[in-house]
Write a protein that holds these residues in place. Structure first.
Motif, mmCIF file in Angstrom:
data_model
loop_
_atom_site.group_PDB
_atom_site.id
_atom_site.type_symbol
_atom_site.label_atom_id
_atom_site.label_comp_id
_atom_site.label_asym_id
_atom_site.label_seq_id
_atom_site.Cartn_x
_atom_site.Cartn_y
_atom_site.Cartn_z
ATOM 1 N N ASN A 44 0.825 -1.219 0.000
ATOM 2 C CA ASN A 44 0.000 0.000 0.000
ATOM 3 C C ASN A 44 0.857 1.267 0.000
ATOM 4 O O ASN A 44 0.513 2.259 0.642
ATOM 5 C CB ASN A 44 -0.953 0.029 1.199
ATOM 6 N N ASN A 45 1.996 1.212 -0.689
ATOM 7 C CA ASN A 45 2.908 2.361 -0.792
ATOM 8 C C ASN A 45 3.470 2.792 0.553
ATOM 9 O O ASN A 45 3.777 3.954 0.768
ATOM 10 C CB ASN A 45 2.222 3.547 -1.487
ATOM 11 N N GLY A 46 3.611 1.833 1.463
ATOM 12 C CA GLY A 46 4.174 2.129 2.773
ATOM 13 C C GLY A 46 5.694 2.084 2.750
ATOM 14 O O GLY A 46 6.318 2.060 1.698
ATOM 15 N N GLY A 47 6.277 2.062 3.944
ATOM 16 C CA GLY A 47 7.712 1.918 4.018
ATOM 17 C C GLY A 47 8.402 2.716 5.099
ATOM 18 O O GLY A 47 9.587 2.987 4.989
ATOM 19 N N PHE A 48 7.709 3.096 6.196
ATOM 20 C CA PHE A 48 8.436 3.756 7.280
ATOM 21 C C PHE A 48 7.835 3.409 8.631
ATOM 22 O O PHE A 48 6.669 3.071 8.757
ATOM 23 C CB PHE A 48 8.506 5.282 7.091
ATOM 24 N N ALA A 49 8.707 3.487 9.627
ATOM 25 C CA ALA A 49 8.319 3.290 11.018
ATOM 26 C C ALA A 49 9.139 4.279 11.839
ATOM 27 O O ALA A 49 10.297 4.548 11.516
ATOM 28 C CB ALA A 49 8.607 1.862 11.468
ATOM 29 N N SER A 50 8.538 4.835 12.889
ATOM 30 C CA SER A 50 9.260 5.827 13.682
ATOM 31 C C SER A 50 8.702 5.900 15.092
ATOM 32 O O SER A 50 7.602 5.438 15.361
ATOM 33 C CB SER A 50 9.163 7.212 13.034
ATOM 34 N N PHE A 51 9.520 6.493 15.970
ATOM 35 C CA PHE A 51 8.989 6.905 17.259
ATOM 36 C C PHE A 51 9.350 8.363 17.441
ATOM 37 O O PHE A 51 10.337 8.857 16.922
ATOM 38 C CB PHE A 51 9.476 6.026 18.419
ATOM 39 N N ARG A 52 8.526 9.054 18.187
ATOM 40 C CA ARG A 52 8.698 10.491 18.396
ATOM 41 C C ARG A 52 8.554 10.827 19.863
ATOM 42 O O ARG A 52 7.814 10.171 20.589
ATOM 43 C CB ARG A 52 7.650 11.261 17.586
ATOM 44 N N THR A 53 9.259 11.857 20.261
ATOM 45 C CA THR A 53 9.157 12.390 21.616
ATOM 46 C C THR A 53 9.539 13.859 21.570
ATOM 47 O O THR A 53 10.054 14.330 20.554
ATOM 48 C CB THR A 53 10.047 11.606 22.614
ATOM 49 N N THR A 54 9.272 14.569 22.626
ATOM 50 C CA THR A 54 9.643 15.984 22.690
ATOM 51 C C THR A 54 10.716 16.173 23.761
ATOM 52 O O THR A 54 10.883 15.334 24.645
ATOM 53 C CB THR A 54 8.428 16.872 23.037
ATOM 54 N N VAL A 55 11.431 17.271 23.631
ATOM 55 C CA VAL A 55 12.396 17.657 24.657
ATOM 56 C C VAL A 55 11.952 19.007 25.191
ATOM 57 O O VAL A 55 11.132 19.684 24.588
ATOM 58 C CB VAL A 55 13.842 17.711 24.111
ATOM 59 N N GLY A 56 12.492 19.390 26.315
ATOM 60 C CA GLY A 56 12.074 20.627 26.964
ATOM 61 C C GLY A 56 12.308 21.872 26.117
ATOM 62 O O GLY A 56 13.222 21.916 25.284
ATOM 63 N N GLN A 57 11.486 22.862 26.341
ATOM 64 C CA GLN A 57 11.599 24.146 25.654
ATOM 65 C C GLN A 57 13.013 24.692 25.815
ATOM 66 O O GLN A 57 13.516 24.788 26.935
ATOM 67 C CB GLN A 57 10.579 25.137 26.230
ATOM 68 N N GLY A 58 13.671 25.004 24.738
ATOM 69 C CA GLY A 58 15.013 25.573 24.771
ATOM 70 C C GLY A 58 16.129 24.563 24.998
ATOM 71 O O GLY A 58 17.299 24.948 25.075
ATOM 72 N N ALA A 59 15.812 23.287 25.092
ATOM 73 C CA ALA A 59 16.826 22.267 25.381
ATOM 74 C C ALA A 59 17.896 22.177 24.297
ATOM 75 O O ALA A 59 19.031 21.802 24.579
ATOM 76 C CB ALA A 59 16.168 20.903 25.573
ATOM 77 N N MET A 60 17.545 22.534 23.082
ATOM 78 C CA MET A 60 18.516 22.447 21.992
ATOM 79 C C MET A 60 19.167 23.797 21.674
ATOM 80 O O MET A 60 19.994 23.888 20.779
ATOM 81 C CB MET A 60 17.844 21.883 20.734
ATOM 82 N N ALA A 61 18.831 24.828 22.431
ATOM 83 C CA ALA A 61 19.378 26.165 22.166
ATOM 84 C C ALA A 61 20.901 26.146 22.221
ATOM 85 O O ALA A 61 21.494 25.598 23.149
ATOM 86 C CB ALA A 61 18.834 27.166 23.181
#
Length: 118
Positions: free
Chosen positions: A55-72
């Motif tokens: 069915n034109n698929g082909g990906f799997a993932s997991f997602r999460t967030t990090v705290g505001q400004g954590a990557m600044a």
């Protein structure tokens, strides 16, 4: 929290899996891939699944967030992985909106070997 190199740790799986973690597979577009995120006895996250091109698929993932400004001010990211020889991607989005730009970095893995991806 910082690591031995003085950097910041954004997601520490030794403390458990993030409460806001989400599995997002190609089923959102009609695909048939499956995946899961668990934690082993050593405190490592284990992401595994089956990729299907049906069915034109082909990906799997997991997602999460990090705290505001954590990557600044970050200049680079380090990800420690033990892979299966396949190619993966790390994707980062600076905000919560799906309409924002996301940055991606593909990386290779070596079967059964720990690698630090920079």
């Amino acid at each position: 929290m910082s690591d031995a190199s003085g950097g910041r740790v954004l997601v520490d799986f030794r403390a458990g899996l993030p409460d806001d973690r989400r599995i997002v597979n190609d089923g959102v577009m009609g695909g048939r891939s499956t995946s899961s995120l668990t934690r082993d006895d050593g405190g490592h996250a284990v992401f595994e699944g089956r990729i299907s091109l049906e069915n034109n698929g082909g990906f799997a993932s997991f997602r999460t967030t990090v705290g505001q400004g954590a990557m600044a001010g970050a200049e680079r990211f380090l990800v420690r992985v033990r892979g299966d020889g396949r190619r993966y991607q790390l994707r980062l989005r600076p905000g919560q909106s799906r309409r924002e730009v996301s940055y991606k970095a593909p990386f290779e893995t070596t079967p059964g070997a720990w690698t630090t991806v920079r």
